[in-house]
Write a protein that holds these residues in place. Structure first.
Motif, PDB file in Angstrom:
ATOM      1  N   THR A 108      38.923  49.347  36.515  1.00 19.58           N
ATOM      2  CA  THR A 108      37.604  49.773  36.032  1.00 19.58           C
ATOM      3  C   THR A 108      36.618  49.874  37.188  1.00 19.58           C
ATOM      4  O   THR A 108      35.802  50.792  37.251  1.00 19.58           O
ATOM      5  CB  THR A 108      37.074  48.768  34.989  1.00 19.58           C
ATOM      6  N   ARG A 109      36.725  48.948  38.111  1.00 14.34           N
ATOM      7  CA  ARG A 109      35.815  48.934  39.255  1.00 14.34           C
ATOM      8  C   ARG A 109      36.272  49.865  40.378  1.00 14.34           C
ATOM      9  O   ARG A 109      35.587  50.009  41.381  1.00 14.34           O
ATOM     10  CB  ARG A 109      35.691  47.510  39.809  1.00 14.34           C
ATOM     11  N   GLY A 110      37.459  50.453  40.246  1.00  9.62           N
ATOM     12  CA  GLY A 110      37.958  51.358  41.269  1.00  9.62           C
ATOM     13  C   GLY A 110      38.542  50.620  42.469  1.00  9.62           C
ATOM     14  O   GLY A 110      38.562  51.149  43.590  1.00  9.62           O
ATOM     15  N   ILE A 111      39.025  49.401  42.255  1.00 10.74           N
ATOM     16  CA  ILE A 111      39.616  48.604  43.336  1.00 10.74           C
ATOM     17  C   ILE A 111      41.123  48.826  43.326  1.00 10.74           C
ATOM     18  O   ILE A 111      41.770  48.660  42.291  1.00 10.74           O
ATOM     19  CB  ILE A 111      39.298  47.104  43.133  1.00 10.74           C
ATOM     20  N   PRO A 112      41.727  49.215  44.465  1.00 12.15           N
ATOM     21  CA  PRO A 112      43.179  49.383  44.514  1.00 12.15           C
ATOM     22  C   PRO A 112      43.903  48.047  44.299  1.00 12.15           C
ATOM     23  O   PRO A 112      43.337  46.985  44.520  1.00 12.15           O
ATOM     24  CB  PRO A 112      43.451  49.926  45.919  1.00 12.15           C
ATOM     25  N   ILE A 113      45.165  48.135  43.896  1.00 12.63           N
ATOM     26  CA  ILE A 113      45.918  46.916  43.548  1.00 12.63           C
ATOM     27  C   ILE A 113      46.105  46.001  44.759  1.00 12.63           C
ATOM     28  O   ILE A 113      46.079  44.776  44.630  1.00 12.63           O
ATOM     29  CB  ILE A 113      47.276  47.280  42.895  1.00 12.63           C
ATOM     30  N   TYR A 114      46.258  46.576  45.947  1.00 12.87           N
ATOM     31  CA  TYR A 114      46.435  45.718  47.123  1.00 12.87           C
ATOM     32  C   TYR A 114      45.165  44.915  47.401  1.00 12.87           C
ATOM     33  O   TYR A 114      45.227  43.786  47.882  1.00 12.87           O
ATOM     34  CB  TYR A 114      46.878  46.519  48.356  1.00 12.87           C
ATOM     35  N   ASN A 115      44.001  45.482  47.103  1.00 14.95           N
ATOM     36  CA  ASN A 115      42.762  44.724  47.264  1.00 14.95           C
ATOM     37  C   ASN A 115      42.624  43.644  46.199  1.00 14.95           C
ATOM     38  O   ASN A 115      42.007  42.615  46.437  1.00 14.95           O
ATOM     39  CB  ASN A 115      41.546  45.646  47.218  1.00 14.95           C
ATOM     40  N   ALA A 116      43.222  43.872  45.020  1.00 17.77           N
ATOM     41  CA  ALA A 116      43.222  42.825  43.990  1.00 17.77           C
ATOM     42  C   ALA A 116      44.016  41.620  44.486  1.00 17.77           C
ATOM     43  O   ALA A 116      43.600  40.468  44.332  1.00 17.77           O
ATOM     44  CB  ALA A 116      43.817  43.363  42.690  1.00 17.77           C
ATOM     45  N   ASN A 144      44.448  40.907  47.612  1.00 14.31           N
ATOM     46  CA  ASN A 144      43.652  40.328  48.695  1.00 14.31           C
ATOM     47  C   ASN A 144      42.543  39.427  48.155  1.00 14.31           C
ATOM     48  O   ASN A 144      42.250  38.383  48.736  1.00 14.31           O
ATOM     49  CB  ASN A 144      43.049  41.431  49.571  1.00 14.31           C
ATOM     50  N   ILE A 145      41.925  39.832  47.055  1.00  9.90           N
ATOM     51  CA  ILE A 145      40.890  38.992  46.433  1.00  9.90           C
ATOM     52  C   ILE A 145      41.503  37.680  45.981  1.00  9.90           C
ATOM     53  O   ILE A 145      40.943  36.605  46.202  1.00  9.90           O
ATOM     54  CB  ILE A 145      40.235  39.744  45.252  1.00  9.90           C
ATOM     55  N   GLN A 146      42.676  37.784  45.347  1.00  9.46           N
ATOM     56  CA  GLN A 146      43.355  36.570  44.876  1.00  9.46           C
ATOM     57  C   GLN A 146      43.687  35.646  46.043  1.00  9.46           C
ATOM     58  O   GLN A 146      43.414  34.442  45.998  1.00  9.46           O
ATOM     59  CB  GLN A 146      44.635  36.956  44.132  1.00  9.46           C
ATOM     60  N   LYS A 147      44.258  36.202  47.107  1.00  8.82           N
ATOM     61  CA  LYS A 147      44.617  35.386  48.280  1.00  8.82           C
ATOM     62  C   LYS A 147      43.382  34.767  48.914  1.00  8.82           C
ATOM     63  O   LYS A 147      43.400  33.619  49.345  1.00  8.82           O
ATOM     64  CB  LYS A 147      45.357  36.236  49.308  1.00  8.82           C
ATOM     65  N   ARG A 148      42.305  35.545  48.984  1.00 11.85           N
ATOM     66  CA  ARG A 148      41.071  35.049  49.587  1.00 11.85           C
ATOM     67  C   ARG A 148      40.513  33.865  48.802  1.00 11.85           C
ATOM     68  O   ARG A 148      40.109  32.855  49.376  1.00 11.85           O
ATOM     69  CB  ARG A 148      40.041  36.179  49.641  1.00 11.85           C
TER      70      ARG A 148
END
Length: 168
Positions: free
Chosen positions: A33-41, A43-47
């Protein structure tokens, strides 16, 4: 005995918001919905996991706020709702965490000199220390030790004679 989980409430909250190894569908949908690619998702989780492990984030509210900051930073589309409000906090509460022991005063325990080991349960006997033994008992104890040493020496001498006899 129950299962003990060493995870902190912050770690549980991160897993609840993003998922454990695989990302939750709800989090994937929010990222789409926010236009965030899956690899960035990922990255958010890892961060988030990294910041919680390094103890940079303290408290479940701080985890929620940091999650929203990361989502807002990476998002390309504006969204009006807060993702963290959809996920209930009850499951991330620390149910399985053993509470810390209250600090006890050291004055309550007697000094080590006064602690006596209780008698053995099966026969109720107490054993005297070497200082408490009468002289006759002490001599018997020494004689028994000497007999054991003499018997060990006899065995050693016999073994040495056998080895010496084979060499001749």
């Amino acid at each position: 005995m129950g299962f003990y989980s060493a995870n902190t409430p912050e770690q549980k909250r991160v897993k609840q918001l993003t998922g454990d190894i695989n990302i939750h569908d709800m989090f994937k949908n929010e990222c789409n919905t926010r236009g965030i690619p899956i690899y960035n998702a990922y990255n958010i989780q890892k961060r988030l996991i990294h910041e919680v492990e390094m103890e940079q984030i303290q408290g479940v509210d701080a985890v929620d706020d940091r999650m929203m900051e990361l989502l807002d930073e990476r998002s390309k589309n504006k969204v009006t709702h807060r993702y963290v409000d959809f996920v209930s906090r009850e499951d991330s509460a620390s149910k399985g965490v053993i509470p810390k022991m209250p600090e006890q005063e050291a004055d309550k325990l007697p000094p080590k000199d006064q602690i006596r080991i209780p008698p053995r349960a099966r026969d109720g006997q107490t054993f005297q220390t070497d200082n408490e033994l009468p002289e006759i008992e002490m001599l018997k104890k020494i004689m028994l030790q000497n007999k054991k040493i003499i018997n060990q020496n006899k065995i050693i001498i016999d073994l040495l004679k056998k080895q010496g006899g084979e060499d001749d």
